[in-house]
Design a protein around this motif. Structure first.
Motif, mmCIF file in Angstrom:
data_model
loop_
_atom_site.group_PDB
_atom_site.id
_atom_site.type_symbol
_atom_site.label_atom_id
_atom_site.label_comp_id
_atom_site.label_asym_id
_atom_site.label_seq_id
_atom_site.Cartn_x
_atom_site.Cartn_y
_atom_site.Cartn_z
ATOM 1 N N ASP A 1 7.227 6.392 -12.561
ATOM 2 C CA ASP A 1 7.437 5.041 -13.078
ATOM 3 C C ASP A 1 8.904 4.664 -12.897
ATOM 4 N N LEU A 2 9.159 3.573 -12.213
ATOM 5 C CA LEU A 2 10.537 3.180 -11.917
ATOM 6 C C LEU A 2 11.190 2.368 -13.028
ATOM 7 N N LYS A 3 10.410 1.825 -13.967
ATOM 8 C CA LYS A 3 11.002 0.983 -15.011
ATOM 9 C C LYS A 3 12.075 1.714 -15.810
ATOM 10 N N PRO A 4 11.818 2.942 -16.294
ATOM 11 C CA PRO A 4 12.884 3.617 -17.042
ATOM 12 C C PRO A 4 14.089 3.979 -16.166
ATOM 13 N N VAL A 5 13.848 4.289 -14.906
ATOM 14 C CA VAL A 5 14.954 4.608 -13.994
ATOM 15 C C VAL A 5 15.833 3.379 -13.825
ATOM 16 N N LEU A 6 15.220 2.225 -13.594
ATOM 17 C CA LEU A 6 15.974 0.990 -13.412
ATOM 18 C C LEU A 6 16.731 0.617 -14.679
ATOM 19 N N ALA A 7 16.109 0.790 -15.832
ATOM 20 C CA ALA A 7 16.761 0.451 -17.097
ATOM 21 C C ALA A 7 17.982 1.332 -17.341
ATOM 22 N N LYS A 8 17.853 2.626 -17.091
ATOM 23 C CA LYS A 8 18.974 3.544 -17.297
ATOM 24 C C LYS A 8 20.092 3.281 -16.291
ATOM 25 N N ALA A 9 19.719 2.978 -15.048
ATOM 26 C CA ALA A 9 20.729 2.672 -14.033
ATOM 27 C C ALA A 9 21.477 1.390 -14.398
ATOM 28 N N LYS A 10 20.738 0.375 -14.844
ATOM 29 C CA LYS A 10 21.372 -0.888 -15.226
ATOM 30 C C LYS A 10 22.309 -0.688 -16.413
ATOM 31 N N VAL B 1 9.008 2.132 -4.754
ATOM 32 C CA VAL B 1 10.241 2.161 -3.970
ATOM 33 C C VAL B 1 11.354 1.483 -4.753
ATOM 34 N N LEU B 2 12.434 2.221 -4.952
ATOM 35 C CA LEU B 2 13.626 1.688 -5.593
ATOM 36 C C LEU B 2 14.520 1.163 -4.469
ATOM 37 N N ARG B 3 14.911 -0.088 -4.563
ATOM 38 C CA ARG B 3 15.654 -0.737 -3.477
ATOM 39 C C ARG B 3 17.117 -0.895 -3.846
ATOM 40 N N LEU B 4 17.983 -0.503 -2.937
ATOM 41 C CA LEU B 4 19.423 -0.704 -3.084
ATOM 42 C C LEU B 4 19.908 -1.567 -1.935
ATOM 43 N N LEU B 5 20.763 -2.515 -2.241
ATOM 44 C CA LEU B 5 21.339 -3.379 -1.204
ATOM 45 C C LEU B 5 22.794 -3.651 -1.572
ATOM 46 N N VAL C 1 33.729 4.107 -0.298
ATOM 47 C CA VAL C 1 33.144 5.442 -0.441
ATOM 48 C C VAL C 1 33.074 5.823 -1.919
ATOM 49 N N GLU C 2 34.111 5.498 -2.670
ATOM 50 C CA GLU C 2 34.136 5.816 -4.093
ATOM 51 C C GLU C 2 33.029 5.079 -4.845
ATOM 52 N N GLN C 3 32.804 3.824 -4.509
ATOM 53 C CA GLN C 3 31.746 3.054 -5.151
ATOM 54 C C GLN C 3 30.369 3.603 -4.781
ATOM 55 N N ALA C 4 30.194 4.001 -3.539
ATOM 56 C CA ALA C 4 28.918 4.591 -3.114
ATOM 57 C C ALA C 4 28.670 5.900 -3.853
ATOM 58 N N ASP C 5 29.710 6.720 -3.990
ATOM 59 C CA ASP C 5 29.574 7.980 -4.727
ATOM 60 C C ASP C 5 29.223 7.726 -6.183
ATOM 61 N N GLN C 6 29.835 6.707 -6.772
ATOM 62 C CA GLN C 6 29.550 6.366 -8.161
ATOM 63 C C GLN C 6 28.108 5.885 -8.306
ATOM 64 N N ALA C 7 27.627 5.091 -7.362
ATOM 65 C CA ALA C 7 26.248 4.603 -7.399
ATOM 66 C C ALA C 7 25.260 5.763 -7.321
ATOM 67 N N VAL C 8 25.528 6.716 -6.449
ATOM 68 C CA VAL C 8 24.638 7.882 -6.318
ATOM 69 C C VAL C 8 24.658 8.703 -7.601
ATOM 70 N N ALA C 9 25.825 8.870 -8.210
ATOM 71 C CA ALA C 9 25.931 9.637 -9.454
ATOM 72 C C ALA C 9 25.157 8.959 -10.578
ATOM 73 N N LEU D 1 22.615 6.876 -10.218
ATOM 74 C CA LEU D 1 21.194 6.975 -9.897
ATOM 75 C C LEU D 1 20.666 8.384 -10.166
ATOM 76 N N GLU D 2 21.446 9.390 -9.835
ATOM 77 C CA GLU D 2 21.039 10.770 -10.095
ATOM 78 C C GLU D 2 20.853 11.013 -11.590
ATOM 79 N N GLN D 3 21.775 10.506 -12.396
ATOM 80 C CA GLN D 3 21.673 10.664 -13.848
ATOM 81 C C GLN D 3 20.459 9.914 -14.394
ATOM 82 N N ALA D 4 20.241 8.692 -13.900
ATOM 83 C CA ALA D 4 19.098 7.898 -14.337
ATOM 84 C C ALA D 4 17.780 8.589 -13.989
ATOM 85 N N LEU D 5 17.698 9.158 -12.809
ATOM 86 C CA LEU D 5 16.491 9.888 -12.406
ATOM 87 C C LEU D 5 16.296 11.129 -13.284
ATOM 88 N N ALA D 6 17.369 11.866 -13.501
ATOM 89 C CA ALA D 6 17.272 13.099 -14.299
ATOM 90 C C ALA D 6 16.779 12.785 -15.699
#
Length: 86
Positions: free
Chosen positions: A32-41, A54-58, A65-73, A75-80
């Protein structure tokens, strides 16, 4: 960014693939992507869905590079957190 997101496939069984063109990326998640999206937001990352699994990033073309790394971090936390709650 795409390579870093690809690493999420190895960390989470529910993350099946990363696909897209350029910086328009989709992450296929079998959960379920709803909790992932809520935590990421809540952590400052805006993302949308593209279909049911499908979770979409644009990110902007000017992303650093720093902003991309922060976004991945974020998202990783939200997924976990979301997948642990499921």
């Amino acid at each position: 960014l795409r390579a870093a997101l690809g690493g999420l496939c190895e960390k989470f069984a529910a993350v099946k693939a990363v696909r897209g063109a350029g910086l328009m990326l989709g992450i296929v998640v079998e959960a379920d992507l709803k909790p992932v999206l809520a935590k990421a937001k809540a952590a400052g990352l805006l993302a949308l869905t593209a279909g049911e699994n499908v979770l979409r990033l644009l990110p902007p073309l000017t992303i650093t590079v720093e902003q991309a790394d922060q976004a991945v971090a974020i998202l990783e936390q939200a997924l976990a957190e979301s997948l642990a709650d499921a």
